[in-house]
Write an enzyme that holds these catalytic residues in place. Sequence first.
Site, short mmCIF file in Angstrom:
data_model
loop_
_atom_site.label_atom_id
_atom_site.label_comp_id
_atom_site.label_asym_id
_atom_site.label_seq_id
_atom_site.Cartn_x
_atom_site.Cartn_y
_atom_site.Cartn_z
N ARG A 31 -22.39 -2.71 -27.89
CA ARG A 31 -23.85 -2.79 -28.00
C ARG A 31 -24.35 -4.18 -27.64
O ARG A 31 -23.61 -5.16 -27.67
CB ARG A 31 -24.31 -2.46 -29.43
CG ARG A 31 -23.80 -3.43 -30.52
CD ARG A 31 -24.86 -4.43 -30.96
NE ARG A 31 -24.32 -5.43 -31.88
CZ ARG A 31 -23.81 -6.58 -31.51
NH1 ARG A 31 -23.73 -6.92 -30.25
NH2 ARG A 31 -23.33 -7.44 -32.41
N GLU A 37 -31.65 -10.65 -35.24
CA GLU A 37 -30.29 -11.20 -35.36
C GLU A 37 -30.04 -11.79 -36.74
O GLU A 37 -30.87 -12.52 -37.27
CB GLU A 37 -30.10 -12.26 -34.28
CG GLU A 37 -28.69 -12.32 -33.75
CD GLU A 37 -28.29 -11.02 -33.05
OE1 GLU A 37 -27.62 -10.19 -33.69
OE2 GLU A 37 -28.66 -10.86 -31.88
N HIS A 38 -28.87 -11.47 -37.28
CA HIS A 38 -28.49 -11.87 -38.64
C HIS A 38 -29.48 -11.31 -39.66
O HIS A 38 -29.86 -11.98 -40.62
CB HIS A 38 -28.35 -13.41 -38.74
CG HIS A 38 -27.11 -13.90 -38.07
ND1 HIS A 38 -25.88 -13.88 -38.68
CD2 HIS A 38 -26.90 -14.38 -36.82
CE1 HIS A 38 -24.96 -14.35 -37.84
NE2 HIS A 38 -25.55 -14.65 -36.70
N GLY A 129 -19.36 -10.87 -28.63
CA GLY A 129 -20.59 -10.53 -29.33
C GLY A 129 -21.18 -9.22 -28.86
O GLY A 129 -22.37 -8.96 -29.05
N SER A 132 -16.97 -5.23 -29.57
CA SER A 132 -15.74 -4.54 -29.17
C SER A 132 -15.06 -3.95 -30.41
O SER A 132 -14.49 -2.86 -30.35
CB SER A 132 -14.80 -5.49 -28.43
OG SER A 132 -14.51 -6.62 -29.21
N ASP A 177 -23.74 -2.82 -35.95
CA ASP A 177 -22.87 -2.53 -34.81
C ASP A 177 -22.32 -1.11 -34.88
O ASP A 177 -22.28 -0.39 -33.89
CB ASP A 177 -21.72 -3.54 -34.75
CG ASP A 177 -22.21 -4.97 -34.79
OD1 ASP A 177 -23.42 -5.19 -34.54
OD2 ASP A 177 -21.40 -5.87 -35.08
C1 GLA Z 1 -22.19 -9.40 -36.08
C2 GLA Z 1 -22.10 -8.44 -37.26
C3 GLA Z 1 -23.41 -7.65 -37.40
C4 GLA Z 1 -24.62 -8.57 -37.40
C5 GLA Z 1 -24.55 -9.57 -36.25
C6 GLA Z 1 -25.64 -10.60 -36.30
O1 GLA Z 1 -22.27 -8.67 -34.89
O2 GLA Z 1 -21.04 -7.54 -37.09
O3 GLA Z 1 -23.35 -6.87 -38.57
O4 GLA Z 1 -24.75 -9.23 -38.64
O5 GLA Z 1 -23.30 -10.25 -36.21
O6 GLA Z 1 -26.88 -10.02 -36.11
#
Ligand code: GLA
Length: 390
Positions: A31, A37-38, A129, A132, A177
Amino acid sequence: MTLQELSTQAAREFERAFARPPRWIVAAPGRVNVIGEHIDYNDGFVLPMAIEHYAVMAADRPAGGGSVLRIHSTAETEPALIDTAAPLKPGPPKWSNYPRGVAAGFMARGLNPGGLDVWLRSSVPYGSGLSSSASLEVCTATLIEAVTGAKIDPVEKALLCQKAEHEFAGVPCGIMDQFISVMGRENHLLLLDCRSRQTELVPMRDPSVELLIANTNVKHELGSGQYARRRAQCEAAARILGLPSLRDASAAGLERAQARMDSEVFRRARHVIGEIERTVQAAGAIRASNWEEAGRLMYASHRSLRDDYEVSCAELDALVEIAQSIGLSGGVFGCRMTGGGFGGCAVALVKSQAVAAITKKMAADYKTRTGLAATIFCSRPAAGATVIKA
Ligand code: GLA
């Protein structure tokens, strides 16, 4: 490589290794997070999409029977050997803990996959990021569903995969994710409320815009411990505010509490509060095909991740600055880092007709600034996990 090509290749590799065609073939995508984000572990809104890069598994029962789930991967020298006759615990090789944790989750529900020969081939770049690991978990879960004939609820399936990551890989990730890898839909982004776990598909089918993904091809070691640290800081901020999570916080409330917080915790919370708002706004902008507004929010997200959340790095900042220098006149609406940070990828919203020129300029300028080669590609929003052969 298309999913069809990838699955044909995995089937061929299975056949070469095991001297018979696979009985099952399944796939799950990686994805890219467009914005938010976060935020997933702060109970807010995130807006990811599945990409046209997948983990594919081709499988059959072992010719000689037995209870071992044996996964060979094109990318790994050591196979994962998972004995489903015994209780499962984390173990070597490291990568095997993703499928192992998923198998354990199914076994805890009384769904034992039994012995299998599996060939794994993935086109999701590792450690970039782009999830995978979630794609590998969801692919394993999809295979076990196909093999056992059990179909578990998509939310339960995503949570089972997240639990595997927590308990077997030791990563305290949020739910984004795994949710998008299970629930992605072609030509749609997924607006996910990480508190209620309700989802809304946001159409993105305008052929005049593309999401361009640029991989810095760096991964900074420092990232690993920082994820858990950010999570803890967000929890600390919520505690000081007397709230269950930062989802419930407001910018005004945070300002009032500033004196009671250390400045780092304050800035982490400021990112989260702003980013939740930006994500909801971006979903609205995309629904209205207001690409300029969506792009503006992406740039704002990047600044906040860089300055307040401090999860960017020089290479990601370079990509975003290059995108900004190309600007709207060159076809870029917006750009930001995506995923956990400290390396990995940036995502840009761009005009389709300018993709070739943007790619060329970005690659050249990134090379000049960092001495590194970026990998740049576009993806339409893809479908979530699928059974290709059963
Ligand atoms: C990683 C984590 C997700 C999310 C992102 C940041 O991909 O697996 O759960 O927290 O970082 O947005």
